[in-house]
Design an enzyme around this catalytic site. Structure first.
Site, mmCIF file in Angstrom:
data_model
loop_
_atom_site.group_PDB
_atom_site.id
_atom_site.type_symbol
_atom_site.label_atom_id
_atom_site.label_comp_id
_atom_site.label_asym_id
_atom_site.label_seq_id
_atom_site.Cartn_x
_atom_site.Cartn_y
_atom_site.Cartn_z
ATOM 1 N N MET A 63 0.819 -1.197 0.000
ATOM 2 C CA MET A 63 0.000 0.000 0.000
ATOM 3 C C MET A 63 0.851 1.245 0.000
ATOM 4 O O MET A 63 0.714 2.115 -0.842
ATOM 5 C CB MET A 63 -0.920 0.001 1.216
ATOM 6 C CG MET A 63 -1.783 1.217 1.343
ATOM 7 S SD MET A 63 -2.967 1.021 2.666
ATOM 8 C CE MET A 63 -1.905 0.604 4.012
ATOM 9 N N SER B 67 -10.586 1.082 0.096
ATOM 10 C CA SER B 67 -9.752 0.454 -0.925
ATOM 11 C C SER B 67 -8.298 0.572 -0.514
ATOM 12 O O SER B 67 -7.927 1.436 0.285
ATOM 13 C CB SER B 67 -9.946 1.151 -2.271
ATOM 14 O OG SER B 67 -9.245 2.396 -2.301
ATOM 15 N N ASP B 68 -7.459 -0.308 -1.048
ATOM 16 C CA ASP B 68 -6.028 -0.051 -0.963
ATOM 17 C C ASP B 68 -5.745 1.167 -1.840
ATOM 18 O O ASP B 68 -6.571 1.580 -2.649
ATOM 19 C CB ASP B 68 -5.225 -1.268 -1.416
ATOM 20 C CG ASP B 68 -3.838 -1.314 -0.787
ATOM 21 O OD1 ASP B 68 -3.327 -0.243 -0.394
ATOM 22 O OD2 ASP B 68 -3.260 -2.407 -0.691
ATOM 23 N N CYS B 69 -4.572 1.736 -1.689
ATOM 24 C CA CYS B 69 -4.330 3.059 -2.266
ATOM 25 C C CYS B 69 -4.042 2.989 -3.764
ATOM 26 O O CYS B 69 -2.976 2.537 -4.183
ATOM 27 C CB CYS B 69 -3.215 3.751 -1.508
ATOM 28 S SG CYS B 69 -3.692 4.000 0.217
ATOM 29 N N ALA C 292 -6.345 1.380 -5.669
ATOM 30 C CA ALA C 292 -7.016 0.163 -6.140
ATOM 31 C C ALA C 292 -8.263 0.454 -6.965
ATOM 32 O O ALA C 292 -8.645 -0.370 -7.807
ATOM 33 C CB ALA C 292 -7.373 -0.737 -4.956
#
Length: 765
Positions: free
Chosen positions: A1, A292-294, A296
């Site tokens: 991330m 969300s992941d960064c 994503a």
């Protein structure tokens, strides 16, 4: 991330700049007494969190709502709603991240830096995990109260450590899903550690859901990777830590991952985020949200090409249940998505209600006098107790892998301190680190022990230069004892960086070999999250001792020397399998299967039996006699089974210290069967463990291990958790000659958990 990848750099830099401009001079909380929001019901502490959050949303325009669906939410100045950054990190202590600001000096310039999760996992000490998590939660709240961080933290990483090449395995407690599940239960209990579930101290975030454990391997990047996973492996291996985190520990937030699972990006998958997470695991509580992941959400259309554009990506993600965008797709495209009819206003409000009701639970909108955690401050950070706990964790997580009697060392004479970790500082912390108050190096610890020290690094982590060899060898020749500190670090394992080799990197083994040729007592201390093949060190009689210390962090030097000198006896256990270096040539990292197959020799100790050093291995400075109080238990009948988490039996062990050194002992209990359910049968399965503290020479202690029904059950091909009738054996420890206990289960097979079947033949949205 949070990586150095240039693709993410712009958003990270922008966030850091905005935080710097804020200067943290303003109050981090809304003014609910005299500000514009004081007349809004969001500030009414007599109301429930959802009602309060909905009152706030009712006062916001559509544009203001959309602007606040991103991680660096700008707030609403006209309402007196401050900007809030949702992206704070605290993997093993409050950590540098866009939402966390360490002061240059003085208050909030540092936090306690505990060992990395892989090192803590090696301790197999659930009580220690909770104690550490409680400290991190308190320090995280202190930083948040002072405006140096948010009140939510994107930790822990609970993806099981499936493949030894994974660059982020160091962030996890190890390869076993049962162990990881126990770890995360106690971690969340400590991190959120509130007055009750409706008043957490901080919000934790279990990540990365699901099937995420590839960074960048031979051109397969996490942003576009499609993890093809069977229902059986999903339910048995990839899901259990998240099930425990949400269903049992009641974490308040979850992060979906970069990858796709079986053709669908996880942040756009309603089966994952709604059917499994919120419905099957009953995680629909107040203030439970998904980020969300960064980047994503970008990946949904740019990398996975699952939809055509940003508007469709934003819509499919929010509709699926991803409430927050760690990126900029939502604020850019949600307006267009709504105008196109791709997303309804109610669904947008659902996401924001989840987010703001979480902040309500955290006391964000409460007057300070009414908030029990608002008094937590700088005096609660890096306390003497926290520092001692960091030291204890580093000691407990150190694993003795080889000893011919040279260890523990005598505290006299001259010692040559050699290797790339000999004077390491921040290397000892691993990744997702924060600023520590201090870092004890190996070099300083040796001097503090009273040794006369000759220091020469000799080589680097991944260096092929021999220019430093002569100095290192001369230091060794002039010393009574040689200690080599090496292994791997962020040069070869990191976020966005998987390994292609699991051999010792560079020319470290060459230097160790030349040091061993001097016939001086030689001890090697291995650092890093991932394992390297130690075969040559184990077979080399000139290497007298071998320790693995992982990433021990701020207390590293002192803790390692406590073990080396015998101040404390080692009792850690490897939380992963150490594979031979040729393993990486036998299976591609992209193969997600656990069971052996034509192009897969099997993964983890459950399905692979050619380890250099097995999962759970760890030596001691003493000897133990371990026996079962009873050799046979039961019989049991499936008709009496009530629940997956119900205790089948409390199995009792007797552990006697038959040596001369007081020591902890980690009792690992494995289950085997050859007739319960269909083939193939796993080699063995961890079903219980306990760290028994300070067993004195001659002392015998009874260890009670609760084994649950779900731990004995197996996962069927369709993902169902099934308790099968049959004969079972329990084995303690990894030594094959240790005694076993047995029991039988009669009756008909019983399904304990019906796996929600995913939609088949997924197509692009």
């Amino acid at each position: 991330m949070y990586s150095s990848n240039s693709r993410r750099a712009a958003s990270i830099l922008a966030c850091i700049v905005s935080l710097t401009q804020l200067g943290f001079a303003q109050s981090p909380f809304p003014d609910c007494e005299n500000g514009p929001l004081s007349k809004n019901a969001v500030c009414d502490t007599t109301l429930d969190p959802v009602t309060r959050a909905q009152a706030l949303l009712a006062a916001m325009t559509l544009e203001e709502k959309i602007n606040n669906t991103q991680y660096n939410s700008p707030g609403v100045p006209r309402l007196g709603l401050p900007a809030y950054n949702w992206w704070s990190e605290a993997l093993h202590g409050v950590a540098g991240s866009p939402g966390v600001h360490f002061a240059d000096s003085g208050n909030f310039s540092y936090a306690t830096s505990f060992p990395s999760p892989i090192t803590l996992g090696a301790a197999f000490d659930d009580d220690l995990v909770k104690q550490i998590a409680t400290v991190i939660g308190t320090e995280g709240r202190a930083f948040g109260n002072a405006g140096h961080a948010g009140l939510d933290y994107w930790t822990p990483n609970i993806n099981p450590y499936r493949d030894p090449r994974w660059g982020r395995g160091q962030e996890t407690p190890g390869e076993d899903p049962f162990h990881t599940s126990r770890y995360v239960y106690h971690l969340i209990d400590g991190l959120q550690d509130g007055i009750g579930p409706e008043k957490p101290k901080i919000v934790a975030t279990c990540k990365h859901f699901a099937g995420y454990d590839i960074e960048d391997w031979e051109g397969n990047e996490r942003y576009a990777f499609d993890a093809v996973i069977s229902d059986q492996d999903m339910a048995e291996y990839y899901f259990p830590p998240f099930k425990t985190c949400t269903r049992d520990a009641k974490v308040d937030a979850v992060m979906c991952s970069y990858n796709s699972v079986n053709g669908i990006p996880t942040c756009a998958d309603p089966w994952l985020l709604q059917t499994v997470l919120r419905e099957h695991w009953e995680w629909e509580g107040v203030g439970h949200w998904v980020t969300s992941d960064c980047g994503a959400i970008d990946n949904i259309y740019k990398d996975h090409k699952y939809v055509a554009d940003g508007a469709h990506a934003a819509a499919v993600a929010v509709n699926a249940g991803t409430d927050l965008d760690c990126g900029s797709v939502y604020p850019q495209f949600l307006g267009s998505a709504i105008s196109q009819g791709l997303l309804g206003n109610r669904t947008l409000d659902r996401a924001l209600t989840r987010l703001y009701s979480s902040l309500v639970k955290l006391g964000y909108f409460d007057p300070a006098a009414d908030q029990p955690y608002r008094s937590i401050g700088w005096s609660d950070v890096a306390t003497p107790d926290a520092e001692q706990l960091a030291h204890t964790a580093a000691v407990e997580g150190t694993v003795l892998l080889k000893n011919d009697g040279t260890l523990p060392l005598k505290k006299n004479g001259t010692v040559a301190i050699v290797g790339p970790y000999a004077n390491a500082t921040t290397q000892l912390q691993g990744n997702y680190e924060g600023t520590a108050k201090y870092i004890h190096t190996m070099l300083s610890a040796a001097a503090q022990q009273g040794y006369k020290v000759k220091y020469a690094p000799g080589t680097g982590i991944n260096s092929n230069s021999t220019s430093g060899f002569e100095q290192a060898l001369n230091a060794a020749k002039g010393s009574d004892l040689v200690i080599y500190f090496g292994g791997i670090d962020h040069e070869v394992e990191a976020e966005a960086l998987d390994r292609t080799s699991i051999a010792w990197p560079g020319n470290q083994l060459d230097l160790i070999q030349q040091l061993s040729d001097l016939k001086k007592p030689l001890v090697v201390v291995q650092f890093g999250g991932g394992q390297v093949d130690d075969s040559s060190l184990l077979s080399n009689a000139g290497v007298n001792g071998l320790l693995w210390a992982g990433y021990p962090s701020q207390a590293g030097g002192a803790a390692v020397f406590d073990i080396l000198t015998g101040k404390t006896a080692p009792a850690g256990r490897l939380p992963v399998t150490q594979y031979p270096e040729e393993y990486v040539d036998q299976v591609p990292m992209t193969d997600m299967n656990l069971r052996p197959g034509p192009s897969n020799p099997g993964r983890t100790y459950r399905w692979y039996d050619k380890a250099v050093i097995p999962f759970g291995y760890g030596m001691h400075y003493t000897t133990f006699d371990v026996s079962w109080k009873r050799k046979n238990y039961g019989p049991y009948n499936t008709a009496a089974v009530k629940a997956e988490n119900a205790v089948l039996e409390t199995f009792s062990l007797q552990v006697k210290n038959t040596g001369k050194v007081t020591s902890d002992y980690v009792a690992l209990v494995f289950l085997t069967t050859t007739d319960a359910g269909p083939k193939p049968y796993p080699i063995k399965t961890l079903v219980g463990y306990q760290r028994v503290k300070a067993i004195r020479p001659g002392e015998r202690k009874v260890v009670d291990i609760d084994v649950t029904v779900g731990s004995v059950a197996r996962t069927a091909a369709n993902g169902d958790l099934v308790l099968y009738p049959g004969s079972y054996k329990l084995q303690v420890d990894v030594e094959k000659d240790y005694p076993t206990a047995g029991f039988k289960i009669a009756g008909k097979e019983v399904v304990l958990d019906h796996f929600p079947q995913p939609p088949r033949n997924a197509t692009k949205a």
